[in-house]
Design an enzyme around this catalytic site. Structure first.
Site, PDB file in Angstrom:
ATOM      1  N   SER A 157     -21.226   4.606 -38.536  1.00 12.80           N
ATOM      2  CA  SER A 157     -21.022   5.486 -37.389  1.00 12.80           C
ATOM      3  C   SER A 157     -19.568   5.753 -37.065  1.00 12.80           C
ATOM      4  CB  SER A 157     -21.668   4.869 -36.153  1.00 12.80           C
ATOM      5  OG  SER A 157     -20.931   3.735 -35.756  1.00 12.80           O
TER       6      SER A 157
ATOM      7  N   HIS B  39       0.841  -1.193   0.000  1.00 14.83           N
ATOM      8  CA  HIS B  39       0.000   0.000   0.000  1.00 14.83           C
ATOM      9  C   HIS B  39       0.882   1.250   0.000  1.00 14.83           C
ATOM     10  CE1 HIS B  39      -3.698  -2.327   1.743  1.00 14.83           C
ATOM     11  NE2 HIS B  39      -3.314  -2.760   0.551  1.00 14.83           N
TER      12      HIS B  39
ATOM     13  N   ALA C 274     -28.655   6.375 -40.646  1.00 19.82           N
ATOM     14  CA  ALA C 274     -29.733   5.392 -40.564  1.00 19.82           C
ATOM     15  C   ALA C 274     -29.232   3.997 -40.941  1.00 19.82           C
ATOM     16  CB  ALA C 274     -30.893   5.813 -41.461  1.00 19.82           C
TER      17      ALA C 274
ATOM     18  N   GLU D 230       1.244   3.722   2.002  1.00 18.36           N
ATOM     19  CA  GLU D 230       1.927   4.063   3.246  1.00 18.36           C
ATOM     20  C   GLU D 230       3.252   3.317   3.365  1.00 18.36           C
ATOM     21  OE1 GLU D 230      -1.197   3.097   2.793  1.00 18.36           O
ATOM     22  OE2 GLU D 230      -2.536   3.690   4.430  1.00 18.36           O
TER      23      GLU D 230
ATOM     24  N   PRO E  19     -27.900   3.229 -28.834  1.00 13.72           N
ATOM     25  CA  PRO E  19     -29.011   3.945 -28.206  1.00 13.72           C
ATOM     26  C   PRO E  19     -29.925   3.067 -27.354  1.00 13.72           C
ATOM     27  CG  PRO E  19     -29.172   3.965 -30.631  1.00 13.72           C
ATOM     28  CD  PRO E  19     -27.830   3.413 -30.282  1.00 13.72           C
TER      29      PRO E  19
ATOM     30  N   LEU F  29     -13.414  -3.320 -28.208  1.00  9.74           N
ATOM     31  CA  LEU F  29     -13.428  -2.720 -26.867  1.00  9.74           C
ATOM     32  C   LEU F  29     -12.126  -2.955 -26.111  1.00  9.74           C
ATOM     33  CD1 LEU F  29     -17.059  -3.561 -25.699  1.00  9.74           C
ATOM     34  CD2 LEU F  29     -16.254  -1.517 -26.897  1.00  9.74           C
TER      35      LEU F  29
ATOM     36  N   LEU G 106     -29.228   0.043 -25.571  1.00 10.69           N
ATOM     37  CA  LEU G 106     -28.681  -0.390 -24.281  1.00 10.69           C
ATOM     38  C   LEU G 106     -28.350   0.819 -23.400  1.00 10.69           C
ATOM     39  CD1 LEU G 106     -27.841  -2.683 -22.450  1.00 10.69           C
ATOM     40  CD2 LEU G 106     -25.627  -2.767 -23.623  1.00 10.69           C
TER      41      LEU G 106
HETATM   42 ZN   LIG Z   1      -3.034  -0.384   3.843  1.00 12.72          ZN
END
Ligand SMILES: [Zn+2]
Length: 368
Positions: free
Chosen positions: A169, A51, A165, A53, A303, A205, A305
């Site tokens: 896109s 972490h 249409a 710290e 459009p 994606l 979903l």
């Molecule tokens: Zn921690």
């Protein structure tokens, strides 16, 4: 730099370096200050590693004794994959701990600070809290509500249209906007789309490292922890031969469970969820994703979903990329959101609007 705010601002700057890599953990930064000078800095890089710290204390060494530690999130008090940071701060002999916010998990909130206090350390919480909360909105929502933060990305023309249409896109927006979208994907735990989009665009994606526009260190971290790609496909319309499935393991959320083996054999997971008329129950899907550790979900859908997420009140943030074009009256709308009266129109609050290359980006939140 001086004062609690200045040092906390530096800790937040460090925390932001983990934007693309800490999930499912929160992004956390820490600075250790002795006699007004920073003697140690650290940030959490990725889950399973130390972490913030621990990194900062290591750098401070013996100078941590009597110092003040600034942490963007309450130090942990429980044994996870690493020992509790509260104990490390006590052992290092710090005199004071300043946290931006408490642990968002209602079951443990305050425990870390209490433990420090019991050890005779002065504690203070709430410095730059709003900034700290914004950085980990997804982690906080998952801890508090068992749901991820849902960000819907949309690209539209100046007249609010997304595609011709015919469905044509691609590339409405320019390269800078596309790089911004790549960074949105990279910071997300999940990138989610629907069958309409994948069938129309052959979308993968995935994150393309060369398009992120980040330095080498952050690019390497972003690529190392790619988002889970999720396809909502109630009726299993997208074939396994689609580019989306060729680009790596994916999760398919569907109302059909019968094809599970076929997806597994191809390296993917089919998640059967309840649904209505072939429409997957989106809230249940989000709860399942949160249970798997998803903090931020990026919805890049068409459009229908995107409209369903909006209509069901499941959206936390909209990012609209606006291209300086008119697509005309035959083109497709941004959201399929059939409304009859003005009173039904969902109210939004625009919190940011800025130029991204030749396009504009609007960030809007549902106005509660
Ligand atoms: Zn921690």
């Amino acid at each position: 730099m001086s004062g609690d705010h200045g040092f906390m601002a530096r800790a937040l700057q460090l925390a932001r370096k983990g934007l693309y890599s800490t999930h499912p953990n929160p992004r956390v930064g820490c600075v250790v200050v002795r006699d007004g000078q920073i003697v140690g800095e650290g940030w959490h890089v990725r889950a399973g590693e130390p972490h913030a710290e621990v990194h900062a204390l290591r750098q401070a060494g013996a100078q941590a004794c009597g110092a003040t530690a600034y942490v963007t999130l309450e130090p942990c008090s429980h044994h996870g994959r690493t020992p509790p940071c509260a104990d490390a701060l006590i052992k290092a002999g710090v005199a004071r701990v300043v946290a931006a916010m408490q642990d968002p998990n209602p079951q443990v909130a305050g425990d870390g600070l209490a433990r420090l206090q019991q050890a005779g350390i002065a504690v203070h919480s709430g410095v730059l809290e709003a900034e700290a909360r914004a950085l980990n909105a997804g982690f906080i929502k998952r801890m508090e509500q068992g749901l991820p933060f849902v960000r819907v990305k949309l690209a539209m023309s100046l007249d609010g249209r997304t595609a011709m249409a015919s469905g044509e896109s691609q590339w409405i927006t320019g390269p800078a906007a596309r790089a911004a979208v790549q960074r949105l994907r990279a910071r997300s735990s999940v990138v989610l789309s629907g069958a309409d989009t994948l069938l129309a665009d052959n979308a993968r994606l995935t994150v393309r490292p060369d398009e992120l526009g980040l330095d080498a260190e952050l690019t390497a971290l972003a690529v190392n922890r790619p988002a889970l790609r999720v396809l909502v496909d109630g009726r299993l319309r997208v074939p396994l031969t689609a580019p989306f499935f060729q680009a790596g393991a994916a999760l398919v959320a569907s109302c059909a469970a019968t094809a599970r083996e076929r997806y597994r054999a191809a390296g993917h997971e089919l998640l059967a969820l309840p649904g209505d008329g072939g429409h997957v129950d989106l809230r249940q899907l989000l709860a399942e994703l949160a249970a798997r550790g998803a903090n931020e979900v990026l919805v890049e859908a068409g459009p229908r979903l995107a409209g369903a997420f909006a209509q069901q009140g499941l959206v936390d943030e909209y990012q609209l990329f606006v291209a300086p074009k008119f697509l005309g009256s035959e083109a497709r709308p941004l959201l399929e959101l059939p409304l009859a009266r003005m009173a039904e129109a969902p109210a939004l609050k625009i919190v940011e609007m800025r130029a991204v290359g030749d396009d504009w980006r609007i960030i809007a939140l549902p106005a509660d």
